[in-house]
Design a protein around this motif. Structure first.
Motif, mmCIF file in Angstrom:
data_model
loop_
_atom_site.group_PDB
_atom_site.id
_atom_site.type_symbol
_atom_site.label_atom_id
_atom_site.label_comp_id
_atom_site.label_asym_id
_atom_site.label_seq_id
_atom_site.Cartn_x
_atom_site.Cartn_y
_atom_site.Cartn_z
ATOM 1 N N ILE A 92 0.838 -1.206 0.000
ATOM 2 C CA ILE A 92 0.000 0.000 0.000
ATOM 3 C C ILE A 92 0.868 1.249 0.000
ATOM 4 N N VAL A 93 1.873 1.278 0.858
ATOM 5 C CA VAL A 93 2.759 2.442 0.970
ATOM 6 C C VAL A 93 3.482 2.692 -0.348
ATOM 7 N N ILE A 94 4.023 1.643 -0.964
ATOM 8 C CA ILE A 94 4.755 1.790 -2.231
ATOM 9 C C ILE A 94 3.836 2.320 -3.328
ATOM 10 N N GLN A 95 2.626 1.762 -3.411
ATOM 11 C CA GLN A 95 1.697 2.216 -4.448
ATOM 12 C C GLN A 95 1.273 3.660 -4.226
ATOM 13 N N VAL A 96 0.999 4.036 -2.986
ATOM 14 C CA VAL A 96 0.589 5.411 -2.697
ATOM 15 C C VAL A 96 1.719 6.386 -3.033
ATOM 16 N N LEU A 97 2.955 6.032 -2.723
ATOM 17 C CA LEU A 97 4.092 6.890 -3.072
ATOM 18 C C LEU A 97 4.226 7.021 -4.584
ATOM 19 N N PHE A 98 3.995 5.924 -5.307
ATOM 20 C CA PHE A 98 4.016 5.964 -6.773
ATOM 21 C C PHE A 98 2.922 6.896 -7.296
ATOM 22 N N PHE A 99 1.739 6.820 -6.706
ATOM 23 C CA PHE A 99 0.643 7.694 -7.127
ATOM 24 C C PHE A 99 1.010 9.159 -6.901
ATOM 25 N N PHE A 100 1.690 9.451 -5.797
ATOM 26 C CA PHE A 100 2.108 10.825 -5.527
ATOM 27 C C PHE A 100 3.087 11.317 -6.589
ATOM 28 N N ILE A 101 4.010 10.466 -7.011
ATOM 29 C CA ILE A 101 4.997 10.857 -8.024
ATOM 30 C C ILE A 101 4.315 11.138 -9.358
ATOM 31 N N VAL A 102 3.411 10.245 -9.771
ATOM 32 C CA VAL A 102 2.670 10.429 -11.026
ATOM 33 C C VAL A 102 1.812 11.690 -10.952
#
Length: 274
Positions: free
Chosen positions: A123-133
């Motif tokens: 969850i943390v990795i995906q949310v951080l990826f969403f923030f970058i995008v």
């Protein structure tokens, strides 16, 4: 943002999340969970995230004045009421229809609803990826909104507040809300996360938008540790200058494309003056 992500990790890792999800999924359809859950995540995340700052702006505590970016500038009760009414119209009249229209696409692309829930680190990795995008795409949409036609006809509504406050984060023209929804949902469309992760992402995105519009820069804010995180003062400078510092989350794009408009020099002068 770190505090919220940590809380999410602890909740998922505690074992309480799956029984709650099982309870919800047995009683509600996938459409209700997708549409209702996303809408509640947006509204609840927004007003709960704004509440501490609403209290601070109302009480105007003397000992916390030093953390106010634009000293002495607080929203009036009428401004907060007007903004709240406008927000509810945007949530119900713009965001809810967007969620309803986007639901078939999420389901078609394979949105997961089942158990087990994803692990906390996923969850943390995906949310951080969403923030970058989101940050990269938002930068370019936001930059376009500052072209003469787009600013005059769309973005000027958001810039009515030269001294931002928490509730004003999403105060904007309906067309701007639709446009900036694209960066928010692009990451999830690319990854197709579990619906639970999507709920968390929407709440986190709301918290972040509220944070940078809060008008407060506290010493424990995330940008005091991670300098690449923009933070409240970075975006407050954007409202003060009516341009520059277009990025919503990180400082990378503004540094790379030279759109800081003297923000770093401004910070140096401010530190020397203290």
């Amino acid at each position: 943002m770190i505090l919220e992500l940590t809380a999410v990790g602890l909740f998922v890792g505690s074992g309480y999340a799956e029984p709650v999800w099982k309870f919800l999924s047995e009683r509600y359809s996938e459409n209700v969970l997708l549409i209702g859950g996303m809408f509640i995540s947006l509204v609840l995340g927004y007003f709960l995230g704004s509440l501490p700052y609403i209290i601070l702006d109302t009480l105007q505590i003397e000992s916390l004045q030093k953390y106010k970016i634009q000293s002495g500038k607080y929203p009036s009760r009428s401004e907060m009421l007007k903004t709240s009414m406008s927000l509810m119209m945007l949530f119900c009249g713009v965001m809810l229809p967007m969620i309803i229209l986007g639901t078939p696409a999420f389901k078609l692309l394979g949105m997961r609803f089942d158990l087990p829930l994803p692990r906390w680190n996923s969850i943390v990795i995906q949310v951080l990826f969403f923030f970058i995008v989101e940050d990269f795409l938002n930068y370019w949409f936001h930059r376009w909104l500052h072209t003469p036609w787009a600013y005059k006809n769309i973005h000027s509504v958001h810039h009515e507040n030269t001294s931002p406050f928490a509730l004003s984060a999403t105060y904007a023209h309906p067309i701007e809300v639709i446009l900036l929804g694209i960066p928010t949902f692009t990451g999830p469309f690319l990854v197709q996360p579990h619906l639970f992760t999507l709920w968390i992402w929407l709440m986190m995105r709301q918290y972040e938008a509220i944070d940078i519009h809060s008008g407060y820069e506290f010493p424990w804010n995330i940008n005091s540790v991670f300098k690449f995180y923009a933070g409240a003062e970075h975006h407050d400078y954007h409202h003060y200058m009516f341009s520059g510092n277009f990025a919503s989350v990180f400082t990378w794009c503004d540094k790379l494309y030279g759109t800081g408009l003297g923000y770093e020099s401004f910070q140096v002068k401010k530190m020397k003056a203290q």
